[in-house]
Design a protein around this motif. Structure first.
Motif, PDB file in Angstrom:
ATOM      1  N   GLY A   1       1.043  -0.947   0.061  1.00 41.91           N
ATOM      2  CA  GLY A   1       0.166  -0.030  -0.135  1.00 41.91           C
ATOM      3  C   GLY A   1       0.773   1.255  -0.051  1.00 41.91           C
ATOM      4  N   ALA A   2       2.243   1.288   0.251  1.00 43.89           N
ATOM      5  CA  ALA A   2       3.091   2.357   0.279  1.00 43.89           C
ATOM      6  C   ALA A   2       3.326   2.993  -1.194  1.00 43.89           C
ATOM      7  N   LEU A   3       3.805   4.064  -1.099  1.00 44.24           N
ATOM      8  CA  LEU A   3       4.164   4.640  -2.586  1.00 44.24           C
ATOM      9  C   LEU A   3       5.676   5.166  -2.314  1.00 44.24           C
ATOM     10  N   ILE A   4       6.558   5.308  -3.200  1.00 46.17           N
ATOM     11  CA  ILE A   4       7.798   5.805  -3.441  1.00 46.17           C
ATOM     12  C   ILE A   4       7.824   6.586  -4.598  1.00 46.17           C
ATOM     13  N   LEU A   5       8.535   7.748  -4.529  1.00 41.23           N
ATOM     14  CA  LEU A   5       8.662   8.585  -5.649  1.00 41.23           C
ATOM     15  C   LEU A   5       9.996   9.040  -5.977  1.00 41.23           C
ATOM     16  N   ILE A   6      10.458   8.182  -7.178  1.00 40.45           N
ATOM     17  CA  ILE A   6      12.055   8.471  -7.553  1.00 40.45           C
ATOM     18  C   ILE A   6      12.129   8.917  -8.854  1.00 40.45           C
ATOM     19  N   PRO A   7      13.393   9.340  -9.208  1.00 42.70           N
ATOM     20  CA  PRO A   7      13.883   9.528 -10.412  1.00 42.70           C
ATOM     21  C   PRO A   7      14.305   8.450 -11.056  1.00 42.70           C
ATOM     22  N   SER A   8      13.398   7.455 -11.638  1.00 36.85           N
ATOM     23  CA  SER A   8      13.720   6.214 -11.953  1.00 36.85           C
ATOM     24  C   SER A   8      14.999   6.157 -13.058  1.00 36.85           C
ATOM     25  N   ALA A   9      15.049   7.212 -13.940  1.00 33.12           N
ATOM     26  CA  ALA A   9      15.850   7.137 -15.274  1.00 33.12           C
ATOM     27  C   ALA A   9      17.343   7.404 -14.458  1.00 33.12           C
ATOM     28  N   MET A  10      17.511   8.292 -13.247  1.00 34.10           N
ATOM     29  CA  MET A  10      18.911   8.526 -12.816  1.00 34.10           C
ATOM     30  C   MET A  10      19.402   7.647 -11.576  1.00 34.10           C
ATOM     31  N   LEU A  11      18.262   6.955 -11.113  1.00 29.24           N
ATOM     32  CA  LEU A  11      18.751   6.271  -9.506  1.00 29.24           C
ATOM     33  C   LEU A  11      18.489   4.663 -10.006  1.00 29.24           C
ATOM     34  N   THR A  12      19.470   4.055  -9.840  1.00 34.99           N
ATOM     35  CA  THR A  12      19.437   2.479 -10.133  1.00 34.99           C
ATOM     36  C   THR A  12      18.842   2.032  -8.775  1.00 34.99           C
ATOM     37  N   HIS A  13      17.816   0.931  -9.024  1.00 27.92           N
ATOM     38  CA  HIS A  13      17.072   0.370  -7.948  1.00 27.92           C
ATOM     39  C   HIS A  13      16.754  -1.124  -8.425  1.00 27.92           C
ATOM     40  N   THR A  14      16.411  -1.646  -7.246  1.00 28.64           N
ATOM     41  CA  THR A  14      16.003  -3.002  -7.320  1.00 28.64           C
ATOM     42  C   THR A  14      15.370  -3.419  -5.942  1.00 28.64           C
ATOM     43  N   ASN A  15      14.934  -4.623  -6.181  1.00 28.12           N
ATOM     44  CA  ASN A  15      13.956  -5.242  -5.001  1.00 28.12           C
ATOM     45  C   ASN A  15      14.500  -6.300  -4.321  1.00 28.12           C
ATOM     46  N   ILE A  16      14.463  -6.649  -3.120  1.00 32.55           N
ATOM     47  CA  ILE A  16      14.364  -7.982  -2.308  1.00 32.55           C
ATOM     48  C   ILE A  16      13.175  -8.837  -2.415  1.00 32.55           C
ATOM     49  N   PRO A  17      13.601  -9.959  -2.883  1.00 34.04           N
ATOM     50  CA  PRO A  17      12.350 -10.865  -3.000  1.00 34.04           C
ATOM     51  C   PRO A  17      11.610 -11.186  -1.624  1.00 34.04           C
ATOM     52  N   VAL A  18      10.167 -11.382  -1.509  1.00 38.64           N
ATOM     53  CA  VAL A  18       9.572 -11.514  -0.396  1.00 38.64           C
ATOM     54  C   VAL A  18       9.661 -13.006  -0.116  1.00 38.64           C
ATOM     55  N   GLN A  19       9.079 -13.337   1.077  1.00 38.15           N
ATOM     56  CA  GLN A  19       9.478 -14.703   1.875  1.00 38.15           C
ATOM     57  C   GLN A  19       8.522 -15.714   0.970  1.00 38.15           C
ATOM     58  N   GLU A  20       8.846 -16.979   1.095  1.00 40.80           N
ATOM     59  CA  GLU A  20       8.183 -18.122   0.361  1.00 40.80           C
ATOM     60  C   GLU A  20       6.884 -18.072   0.790  1.00 40.80           C
ATOM     61  N   GLY A  21       5.782 -18.373  -0.024  1.00 43.40           N
ATOM     62  CA  GLY A  21       4.374 -18.192   0.544  1.00 43.40           C
ATOM     63  C   GLY A  21       3.793 -16.736   0.407  1.00 43.40           C
ATOM     64  N   ASP A  22       4.603 -15.700   0.405  1.00 44.11           N
ATOM     65  CA  ASP A  22       4.087 -14.215   0.551  1.00 44.11           C
ATOM     66  C   ASP A  22       3.857 -14.117  -0.935  1.00 44.11           C
ATOM     67  N   CYS A  23       2.823 -12.950  -1.399  1.00 42.31           N
ATOM     68  CA  CYS A  23       2.690 -12.560  -2.652  1.00 42.31           C
ATOM     69  C   CYS A  23       2.732 -10.736  -2.914  1.00 42.31           C
ATOM     70  N   HIS A  24       3.780 -10.625  -3.733  1.00 43.53           N
ATOM     71  CA  HIS A  24       3.934  -9.012  -3.802  1.00 43.53           C
ATOM     72  C   HIS A  24       3.996  -8.987  -5.453  1.00 43.53           C
TER      73      HIS A  24
END
Length: 454
Positions: free
Chosen positions: A370-393
């Motif tokens: 439900g959270a929102l993040i605003l970033i300059p995605s063209a300039m800022l390298t970004h990635t995610n960490i996987p959620v735990q097994e059984g979770d949904c994202h």
């Protein structure tokens, strides 16, 4: 003065608008007025709106949140507070006034208490970033390509990031936390979500709608595997990529009906509206740049489709799946100074997975559902960490291609066409664009002007 040239036989059937006097971002021009008619441009092109007594167009929400005195007042507001707010008839009139303002502005005007709660009390996240470090191409319309070692990797767990020396930012998703450059300018923001249970319910219902549509769809290989990761993703809206000669609506092919369902879903629309309001709240100068440029674009090229009625973003991506996580990347074709709105959805333990990682900042940020993040995605390298097994994202993202701005500022034509038609104007704009990023960077507001010291 805009002129209507002969249609290009190789272009789609619409009237190009070519300007003999292009308006770059740094020109002092009132873009609220249609250069052809002198009337104000409406957000949805459905009517013309006159300027108000202050000389500003009242057609889209551009109030400066740091100055609550500028907020609009409803004539029924004070009376609706009388008798403990129990006067139902007056209260309904007050609500109608607010709804009318929301329809005109795109969302309700910012209340002073909202500014005090979410902006003045926001703790900042200091960084060592400077404007010289941002990888922006000449002209400021796109970012420089990523280096090979910048893309394609990810941390498999939070512990891996911590072992690599990353700083963990714990976040309750209710407190706004702007990211600040070394000189004090806000270049990104952890926004969170409204402190409203009905909004979180809307996010859950939007998540269910996205999951349901995804389960009933067969995705092609290119939709399942791309530079951002190995998960189904569908983009929709208006863009202009490399080599394109005009802006276009993204084709969704066999997913057209699915995307229409999601764009019409009132819970998705509410999320899009919230992201737009937050964008304007934290970066009003850049939001105004989007508003001015994109209004001209949609007015001039009516074949282009606005995907949301109250969001300035012209394009969006729906990321489907059970456990999506993006590999490290930058969206280099987005407008560098602009912000991308990323909203997390699903059912997962946000303290164990789903974090947003910013390698150049050495930060790993909790990113709750439900959270929102605003970033300059063209300039800022970004990635995610996987959620735990059984979770949904899953996630929902809104963005804007920088090529749209170049096209409008060139007078509704490409660089190549401008060079062919008017070499002198092309050279003048080239000189202006050489230093454009320095001016664009000034659009980021100073934290000291809006965030109280903590």
């Amino acid at each position: 003065m805009l002129t209507t040239p002969e249609p290009d036989n190789n272009a789609p059937e619409f009237w190009h608008l070519k300007s003999s006097n292009p308006t770059p971002r740094n020109a002092h021009v009132d873009l609220y007025d249609d250069p052809q008619t002198g009337h104000a441009l409406d957000h949805d092109n459905s009517c013309d709106l006159k300027k108000d007594s202050a000389g500003q167009r009242p057609g889209y929400f551009i109030a400066q949140p740091s100055n609550p005195a500028n907020d609009l007042k409803c004539p029924h507001e004070e009376s609706s507070k009388g008798a403990g707010g129990k006067n139902e008839r007056v209260h309904k009139k007050h609500c109608k006034c607010l709804d009318a303002q929301a329809e005109m502005f795109g969302h309700h005007p910012v209340r002073p208490e909202v500014v005090a709660t979410h902006m003045h009390g926001a703790p900042t996240i200091p960084t060592n970033m400077t404007h010289e470090e941002f990888p922006v191409n000449s002209g400021g319309f796109t970012a420089r390509p990523s280096q090979l070692d910048e893309e394609g990797w990810f941390f498999a767990s939070l512990q891996e990031a911590l072992n690599a020396g990353y700083q963990l930012i714990k976040w309750n998703r209710k407190t706004c936390m702007p990211l600040v450059c070394k000189d004090g300018r806000i270049f990104a923001c952890l926004v969170g979500h409204p402190d409203n249970l009905s909004y979180l319910e809307s996010c859950q219902l939007a998540y269910k709608a996205i999951m349901e549509e995804g389960r009933n769809t067969n995705f092609s290989h290119d939709k399942m595997h791309h530079k951002r990761g190995d998960f189904p993703a569908v983009n929709i809206g208006v863009t202009m990529g490399l080599g394109a000669t005009y802006p276009m609506n993204l084709r969704t092919g066999p997913h057209a009906d699915m995307m229409d369902h999601l764009l019409a879903n009132k819970y998705v629309v509410r999320m899009a509206d919230c992201a737009d309001a937050a964008f304007n709240f934290w970066a009003p100068n850049i939001h105004k740049l989007y508003h001015d440029t994109l209004n001209l674009l949609f007015k001039g090229l009516p074949y282009l489709r606005r995907i949301f009625p109250c969001s300035i973003f012209p394009a969006a991506a729906f990321n489907f799946g059970l456990n999506i996580f993006t590999k490290a990347h930058r969206d280099t074709m987005n407008l560098p100074v602009g912000w991308c709105a990323i909203q997390a959805l699903g059912k997962f333990g946000h303290m164990k997975g789903g974090h947003m990682v910013f390698p150049c900042l050495k930060l790993v940020v909790e990113f709750p559902p439900g959270a929102l993040i605003l970033i300059p995605s063209a300039m800022l390298t970004h990635t995610n960490i996987p959620v735990q097994e059984g979770d949904c994202h899953v996630s929902f993202t809104q963005y804007c291609a920088g090529g749209l701005f170049r096209y409008v500022e060139n007078g509704f034509q490409t660089d190549a066409q401008l060079l062919k038609d008017d070499p002198g104007e092309h050279e003048r704009l080239r000189l202006v664009k050489d230093t454009q990023w320095e001016r664009d960077y000034q659009l980021y507001r100073m934290a000291i002007d809006c965030v109280a010291p903590v």
